[in-house]
Design an enzyme around this catalytic site. Structure first.
Site, PDB file in Angstrom:
ATOM      1  N   ASP A   1      -5.204  14.957 -32.915  1.00 31.71           N
ATOM      2  CA  ASP A   1      -5.101  14.589 -31.597  1.00 31.71           C
ATOM      3  C   ASP A   1      -5.519  15.971 -30.941  1.00 31.71           C
ATOM      4  OD1 ASP A   1      -4.142  13.198 -29.427  1.00 31.71           O
ATOM      5  OD2 ASP A   1      -2.383  14.317 -29.229  1.00 31.71           O
ATOM      6  N   SER A   2      -6.248  15.646 -29.877  1.00 34.93           N
ATOM      7  CA  SER A   2      -6.994  16.643 -29.254  1.00 34.93           C
ATOM      8  C   SER A   2      -6.997  16.614 -27.813  1.00 34.93           C
ATOM      9  CB  SER A   2      -8.391  17.034 -29.743  1.00 34.93           C
ATOM     10  OG  SER A   2      -9.072  15.831 -29.763  1.00 34.93           O
TER      11      SER A   2
ATOM     12  N   ARG B   1     -12.612  21.341 -32.541  1.00 35.06           N
ATOM     13  CA  ARG B   1     -12.646  20.369 -33.695  1.00 35.06           C
ATOM     14  C   ARG B   1     -13.291  21.079 -35.039  1.00 35.06           C
ATOM     15  NH1 ARG B   1     -13.303  16.591 -29.936  1.00 35.06           N
ATOM     16  NH2 ARG B   1     -11.621  15.238 -29.896  1.00 35.06           N
TER      17      ARG B   1
ATOM     18  N   TYR C   1     -14.669  15.688 -21.391  1.00 34.65           N
ATOM     19  CA  TYR C   1     -14.635  16.881 -20.435  1.00 34.65           C
ATOM     20  C   TYR C   1     -15.675  17.924 -20.773  1.00 34.65           C
ATOM     21  CZ  TYR C   1      -9.963  15.178 -19.074  1.00 34.65           C
ATOM     22  OH  TYR C   1      -8.796  14.456 -18.752  1.00 34.65           O
TER      23      TYR C   1
ATOM     24  N   PHE D   1     -19.012  14.517 -24.785  1.00 34.75           N
ATOM     25  CA  PHE D   1     -18.098  13.155 -24.206  1.00 34.75           C
ATOM     26  C   PHE D   1     -16.977  13.772 -23.359  1.00 34.75           C
ATOM     27  CE2 PHE D   1     -16.703  13.813 -28.322  1.00 34.75           C
ATOM     28  CZ  PHE D   1     -15.202  13.846 -28.172  1.00 34.75           C
TER      29      PHE D   1
END
Length: 182
Positions: free
Chosen positions: A47-48, A159, A132, A130
């Site tokens: 989740d990020s 990531r 922001y 992609f």
């Protein structure tokens, strides 16, 4: 490392999980635990999102649906820019954050995190990436994430940093339970 990684996209009939946690850790663990049990395999889930300092961490866990459940990336970016309209560049600090959870069928689990500091720009710039990325300026490069090459992005991204940490702990999940921590 002698492992095969299969994306959840390869299983279109697998149930979808609602990401309703209040933190990136809760959401990543929820997904990893569910799919590990569902598939009977070791699973990695993430989740990020984006946390903006002056917005007290928003959009945070709501990054993908910041302007509504069916919102587009462009709509999310526009909302963020509207909310920060009067904020000078010097006060536009933010970070991308990524949490990776790894869970094995026997119940072992760990989380790793990565983050990337930057600033929210005044307008979208760049066409790579992609979300922001076109708004997120990396001071080291003087460019947005959407302007970086893939190699540059992998060096500084949240990531990329989380995956480097995951690589260090992954062998513990590839060994029998008795070897954990060895």
């Amino acid at each position: 490392m002698g492992i095969q990684i299969i994306s959840l996209n390869s299983f279109p009939d697998a149930p979808k999980i609602e990401e309703d946690g209040e933190s990136f850790i809760e959401n990543a663990l929820k997904k990893a635990r569910f799919y590990s049990k569902y598939f009977g395999e070791t699973v990695i889930a993430d989740d990020s999102g984006l946390e903006v300092d002056i917005l007290k961490g928003r959009p945070g866990v709501h990054s993908a649906r910041y302007s509504g459940d069916a919102s587009s990336e462009r709509e999310n970016n526009r909302k963020l820019l509207r909310e920060m309209e009067e904020v000078p560049l010097s006060k536009r600090g933010a970070r991308f954050k990524c949490v990776l959870a790894i869970v094995s069928p026997d119940g072992r689990e760990e989380i790793v995190e990565g983050s990337c500091r930057g600033k929210i720009g005044l307008r979208e710039v760049g066409s790579r990436g992609f979300g922001y990325d076109p708004l997120f300026i990396i001071p080291k490069y003087g460019k947005t994430m959407a302007q970086l090459t893939l190699e540059e992005k992998n060096m500084v991204s949240h990531r990329g940093k989380a995956l480097k940490k995951l690589r260090r702990i992954l062998p513990r999940f590839l060994s029998p339970k008795s070897n954990v921590g060895a």
